[in-house]
Design an enzyme around this catalytic site. Structure first.
Site, PDB file in Angstrom:
ATOM      1  N   HIS A 294       0.836  -1.206   0.000  1.00 13.83           N
ATOM      2  CA  HIS A 294       0.000   0.000   0.000  1.00 13.83           C
ATOM      3  C   HIS A 294       0.866   1.250   0.000  1.00 13.83           C
ATOM      4  O   HIS A 294       1.823   1.341   0.763  1.00 13.83           O
ATOM      5  CB  HIS A 294      -0.905   0.014   1.237  1.00 13.83           C
TER       6      HIS A 294
ATOM      7  N   TYR B  47      -8.564   5.035   8.737  1.00 14.61           N
ATOM      8  CA  TYR B  47      -8.678   5.354  10.176  1.00 14.61           C
ATOM      9  C   TYR B  47      -9.777   6.413  10.301  1.00 14.61           C
ATOM     10  O   TYR B  47      -9.643   7.504   9.746  1.00 14.61           O
ATOM     11  CB  TYR B  47      -7.374   5.944  10.703  1.00 14.61           C
TER      12      TYR B  47
ATOM     13  N   PRO C 106      -2.473  -0.458  19.208  1.00 14.74           N
ATOM     14  CA  PRO C 106      -2.331  -0.848  17.791  1.00 14.74           C
ATOM     15  C   PRO C 106      -2.583   0.269  16.778  1.00 14.74           C
ATOM     16  O   PRO C 106      -2.383   0.075  15.589  1.00 14.74           O
ATOM     17  CB  PRO C 106      -3.388  -1.956  17.630  1.00 14.74           C
TER      18      PRO C 106
ATOM     19  N   LYS D 228       2.543  -0.511  15.031  1.00 19.02           N
ATOM     20  CA  LYS D 228       3.994  -0.603  15.280  1.00 19.02           C
ATOM     21  C   LYS D 228       4.443  -1.865  16.017  1.00 19.02           C
ATOM     22  O   LYS D 228       5.642  -2.187  16.023  1.00 19.02           O
ATOM     23  CB  LYS D 228       4.446   0.625  16.108  1.00 19.02           C
TER      24      LYS D 228
ATOM     25  N   TYR E  66       4.784   6.371  10.043  1.00 20.64           N
ATOM     26  CA  TYR E  66       3.943   5.225   9.716  1.00 20.64           C
ATOM     27  C   TYR E  66       4.714   4.172   8.904  1.00 20.64           C
ATOM     28  O   TYR E  66       4.629   2.972   9.194  1.00 20.64           O
ATOM     29  CB  TYR E  66       2.695   5.692   8.951  1.00 20.64           C
TER      30      TYR E  66
HETATM   31  C1  PHB Z   1      -4.772  -4.562  10.773  1.00 22.45           C
HETATM   32  O1  PHB Z   1      -4.811  -4.690   9.543  1.00 22.45           O
HETATM   33  O2  PHB Z   1      -5.050  -5.492  11.545  1.00 22.45           O
HETATM   34  C2  PHB Z   1      -4.384  -3.232  11.346  1.00 22.45           C
HETATM   35  C3  PHB Z   1      -4.121  -2.176  10.504  1.00 22.45           C
HETATM   36  C4  PHB Z   1      -3.739  -0.953  11.046  1.00 22.45           C
HETATM   37  C5  PHB Z   1      -3.639  -0.814  12.412  1.00 22.45           C
HETATM   38  C6  PHB Z   1      -3.906  -1.881  13.259  1.00 22.45           C
HETATM   39  C7  PHB Z   1      -4.282  -3.096  12.723  1.00 22.45           C
HETATM   40  O3  PHB Z   1      -3.276   0.380  12.952  1.00 22.45           O
END
Ligand code: PHB
Ligand code: APR
Length: 399
Positions: free
Chosen positions: A80, A209, A301, A305, A393
């Site tokens: 991505h 997000y 999460p 990281k 990120y």
């Molecule tokens: C996930 O794909 O499980 C995932 C993606 C982004 C995050 C946390 C988990 O910040």
């Protein structure tokens, strides 16, 4: 039960825990010709099924390539080049690769990483001792530490030069460090994440997000036919208070945009709740014991990281041990904790920043919400602010 060799009574390095930290370290050591034994409490099927996060930084992917364990990741991982931040019903894309000189993230489940690392380890004839009970660490401040454990109803003792404590946040390694020799830093958050895996193609090609007055939501994926979704829930919520209909209702409410876009529903394959926590233990070393990954630090999460930090620690430790065995030089080992903690604290800050910006705080007021929205707007309109988010990120090369 998988066992590749008879129990060796001695190994150069004893690695406690077959998660990303322990398995990556085992591969790095193998690469340098250093032998190790991985001692894991659970069985192979359990660790290969345990569903966790799934974002790999560029540096993590590069390391797996260098170790020769990336064939399936290269085939099935989803590269991505951007992520989306959503607030006030509008979506804003952060162009990760454009902002970071072409770096990208790869979506690939942590348990897939674990499967690949275990398969490659066994193919190298490297020992992994699953189903090891009552692991305990001894003589850590001598140059002859020992690990005791029970397996098949028998007591075992492993002699080694070093112990790598890679047994996660509930392991025994952390507590093998006397309290007078460690300091801990902690923050708990007044919410959890309810995560589902759904049998439906992702509704968008990239991660979203979402900030919403009802709480945070996240859209991610595991492949062309599988969507991974999360909603912020109460810290004490149980799965029984989240039937599928309620999960989808909240996901749709929090993720929909004002132009009519919404998430597609599908059969729920898995559902679980994760508490959000920040934790660091300093130093990450005691005598011949070196802690790596969740054993030493935990991040919420929201910054994606956790796995990347575990792999970064393993790399620093692997290189430091290689220098010791190759040249008898202890300098990298002496710096292990301070080297890792620089990256750890950067990730702690970034994860706290993302968490604070995106969640609804039960005790938060309208002022706090206005600050969150202002920060989100700033990140989405200022190239400087977007670049700062993007470089954190995708993972900083030098910290
Ligand atoms: C996930 O794909 O499980 C995932 C993606 C982004 C995050 C946390 C988990 O910040
Ligand atoms: N003895 C042996 N093994 C143990 C013990 C013990 N007493 N306690 C725990 N373990 C094992 C666990 O079963 C697990 O397989 O240690 C392993 C630790 O792996 P992880 O929890 O995956 O930790 P780590 O390798 O540091 O990876 C960090 O995992 O929880 C996520 O968000 C976190 O993504 C991050 C990653």
């Amino acid at each position: 039960m998988i066992q590749t060799r008879q129990s060796p009574a001695r190994s150069q390095v004893a690695i406690i825990g077959a998660g990303p930290a322990g398995l990556t370290l085992a591969h790095i050591l193998h690469h340098h010709g250093i032998d190790s034994v991985v001692i894991e409490r659970r069985d192979r099927a359990y660790v290969e099924r345990r569903l966790r996060a799934g974002v790999l930084e560029q540096g993590t992917v590069d390391l797996f390539r260098a170790l020769g364990v990336s064939a399936r990741l290269d085939r099935e991982g989803l590269v991505h080049h951007g992520i989306n931040l959503q607030f006030s019903g509008e979506r804003h894309r952060i162009a990760l690769s454009d902002l970071t000189g072409g770096r990208a993230i790869t979506i690939y489940g942590q348990h897939e990483v674990v499967k690949d690392l275990i398969a490659a380890r066994l193919a190298n004839d490297g020992p992994i001792w699953f189903d090891a009970d009552d692991v305990s660490l001894h003589d850590l401040t001598s140059d002859k530490p020992r690990v005791h454990f029970r397996r098949d109803g028998r007591a075992h003792e492993l002699h080694c030069d070093f112990v790598a404590g890679c047994d996660g946040s509930h392991g025994v390694s952390r507590s093998a460090v006397p309290t007078a020799e460690r300091r801990t830093f902690e923050r708990t958050y007044p919410f959890s994440w309810l995560g589902i895996l759904a049998a439906v193609p992702p509704s968008l090609g990239e991660v979203i997000y979402a900030h919403h007055e009802r709480g945070f939501a996240l859209h991610s994926m595991r492949g062309p036919q599988v969507t991974r979704l999360y909603v912020q829930c109460g810290p004490d919520d149980g799965l029984d208070s989240w039937p599928d209909e309620r999960v989808w209702l909240e996901l749709k409410t929090r993720l929909s945009t004002t132009d009519g876009w919404t998430v597609q529903e599908g059969a729920v394959i898995e559902k679980s709740i994760t508490a959000l926590r920040s934790f660091v233990m300093e130093p990450m070393q005691y005598g011949q014991l070196f802690l790596a990954g969740d054993a030493a630090h935990v991040v919420p999460p929201t910054g994606a990281k956790g796995m990347n930090l575990a792999v970064a620690d393993a790399r620093v430790l692997g290189d430091a041990l290689a220098q010791w065995y190759r040249a008898g030089d202890r300098s990298l080992l002496a710096e292990y904790s301070s080297t890792c903690l620089r990256r750890v604290w950067r990730a702690e800050h970034f994860s706290w920043f993302m968490t604070s910006m995106l969640h609804r705080f039960p005790d938060g007021d309208a002022f706090q919400q206005k600050l969150q929205l202002s920060q989100l707007r700033y990140v989405c309109t200022s190239t400087a602010a977007a670049t700062s988010l993007a470089e954190n990120y995708v993972g900083l090369e030098h910290v």
